[in-house]
Write an enzyme that holds these catalytic residues in place. Sequence first.
Site, short mmCIF file in Angstrom:
data_model
loop_
_atom_site.label_atom_id
_atom_site.label_comp_id
_atom_site.label_asym_id
_atom_site.label_seq_id
_atom_site.Cartn_x
_atom_site.Cartn_y
_atom_site.Cartn_z
N LYS A 1 -3.18 -10.67 -6.27
CA LYS A 1 -4.47 -11.09 -5.71
C LYS A 1 -5.60 -10.23 -6.30
CE LYS A 1 -5.35 -8.38 -1.63
NZ LYS A 1 -5.63 -8.14 -0.27
N LYS B 1 0.84 -1.21 0.00
CA LYS B 1 0.00 0.00 0.00
C LYS B 1 0.87 1.25 0.00
CE LYS B 1 -4.50 -1.52 1.40
NZ LYS B 1 -5.64 -1.42 2.29
N LYS C 1 -10.35 -5.21 -4.71
CA LYS C 1 -11.37 -4.21 -5.05
C LYS C 1 -10.74 -2.88 -5.43
CE LYS C 1 -12.61 -3.75 -0.04
NZ LYS C 1 -12.07 -4.87 0.65
P1 TYM Z 1 -10.24 -6.80 3.27
O1 TYM Z 1 -11.33 -5.81 3.46
O2 TYM Z 1 -9.13 -6.48 2.35
O3 TYM Z 1 -10.86 -8.17 2.82
C1 TYM Z 1 -11.91 -8.80 3.53
C2 TYM Z 1 -11.73 -10.31 3.54
O4 TYM Z 1 -11.66 -10.79 2.21
C3 TYM Z 1 -10.47 -11.58 2.06
N1 TYM Z 1 -9.97 -11.39 0.70
C4 TYM Z 1 -9.67 -12.39 -0.14
N2 TYM Z 1 -9.75 -13.72 -0.01
C5 TYM Z 1 -9.38 -14.48 -1.07
N3 TYM Z 1 -8.93 -13.95 -2.24
C6 TYM Z 1 -8.84 -12.62 -2.40
N4 TYM Z 1 -8.42 -12.12 -3.56
C7 TYM Z 1 -9.22 -11.77 -1.32
N5 TYM Z 1 -9.25 -10.43 -1.16
C8 TYM Z 1 -9.71 -10.22 0.09
C9 TYM Z 1 -9.50 -11.02 3.09
O5 TYM Z 1 -8.51 -11.96 3.42
C10 TYM Z 1 -10.43 -10.72 4.24
O6 TYM Z 1 -10.66 -11.89 5.01
N6 TYM Z 1 -7.55 -6.19 7.44
C11 TYM Z 1 -8.72 -6.84 6.87
C12 TYM Z 1 -10.00 -6.41 7.55
C13 TYM Z 1 -9.99 -6.58 9.03
C14 TYM Z 1 -10.12 -7.81 9.72
C15 TYM Z 1 -10.08 -7.44 11.12
C16 TYM Z 1 -10.25 -9.13 9.34
C17 TYM Z 1 -9.89 -5.58 9.93
N7 TYM Z 1 -9.93 -6.10 11.20
C18 TYM Z 1 -10.16 -8.42 12.11
C19 TYM Z 1 -10.34 -10.09 10.34
C20 TYM Z 1 -10.28 -9.73 11.70
C21 TYM Z 1 -8.81 -6.47 5.40
O7 TYM Z 1 -8.22 -5.55 4.93
O8 TYM Z 1 -9.67 -7.22 4.70
#
Ligand code: TYM
Length: 335
Positions: free
Chosen positions: A197, A115, A200
Amino acid sequence: MDEEKKVIFSGVQPSGNLTIGNYLGALKNWVLLQDDYRCYFSVVDLHAITVRQEPKSLREKTLEVLALYLAVGLDPEKNTIFIQSHVPAHSEAAWILNCFTYMGELSRMTQFKDKAAKHQDNINAGLLTYPVLMAADILLYQTDLVPIGADQKQHLELARNIAQRFNNIYSPTFKIPEPFIGNEGARIMSLQDPAKKMSKSDENENGYILIMDPPDVIKRKIQRAVTDNLGTVKYADEQPGVKNLISIYSAVAGMPSDEIENKYKGAGYAKFKQDLAEALIEELKPVQEKCNDLLKNKDYLKKIYSDGAERAAKVAYKTLRKMQKKIGFIPYLAK
Ligand code: TYM
């Protein structure tokens, strides 16, 4: 009885429209786990502002993510569904945990490096300390299990280290959480560059499929997905594009990859892609309809997130008070 269930915490950032990566890597597994665990699912808006967000869009996206949680099948009676910024304990705990986290640990995080490279004009301190906020999210609920995609594993390991460090310095305060990473959907890659990966925030919209993409867009994006000139539907590292499409198929249809290989033996990519697009369209159709309905009923959504925040805050503050007491902060009696 519910008290005896193990605890799950997870969240999604409302920083854009959710992709099938979010769905297959996280949301779909949450739905499967909701009966057996006491679950907290948060729309993590505090995390989203580490990258500049347009206020109106952040408001809309936050509600959309909340509606999607419900639309994929999360039951608001069984689960605590809330918006992160409504429970200030998250920010308070994050500050404390910041003081138990080392700069070296944070600067090694892959997501921070990615990032920071992408947003060079805004490498803010929040981008660096983001995983500490995530640790606070998880630890405040004495979480046993965190269902996430593979990209979040490094952050979870850091949360475990922070928890262990705090527990060792004082006395046992936090449960040490485990990751729950599914098989097929754990790492969905970009349809245009299978080394990256699916995200969004990708500038190339052909790289991702959104949960809310209409059928013709899904068909077009799958048709344009990068493959190779080998022409065999095979789950192999030498065919990363095809491998990724098989993973998506597998996660959607619940069919192991070898069965998919057999089904398309000698069939070429066109038929395989066509069937995959159909399967995705079928899977997402009810989610899209439900989500659109829910978004028309803002009062209902308000009730869900207000109830959720109240329930979450009770649990979160209990842990926060424990942390404050151990550190040596003086408690006060509210009037
Ligand atoms: P975020 O918002 O980027 O993504 C949300 C969830 O989607 C999963 N994910 C994917 N899984 C498979 N393939 C992909 N291409 C893919 N892109 C996203 C992510 O692994 C995630 O599970 N930091 C986290 C949000 C968060 C969180 C937490 C998660 C904040 N606090 C506490 C668990 C527990 C994040 O940026 O996810």
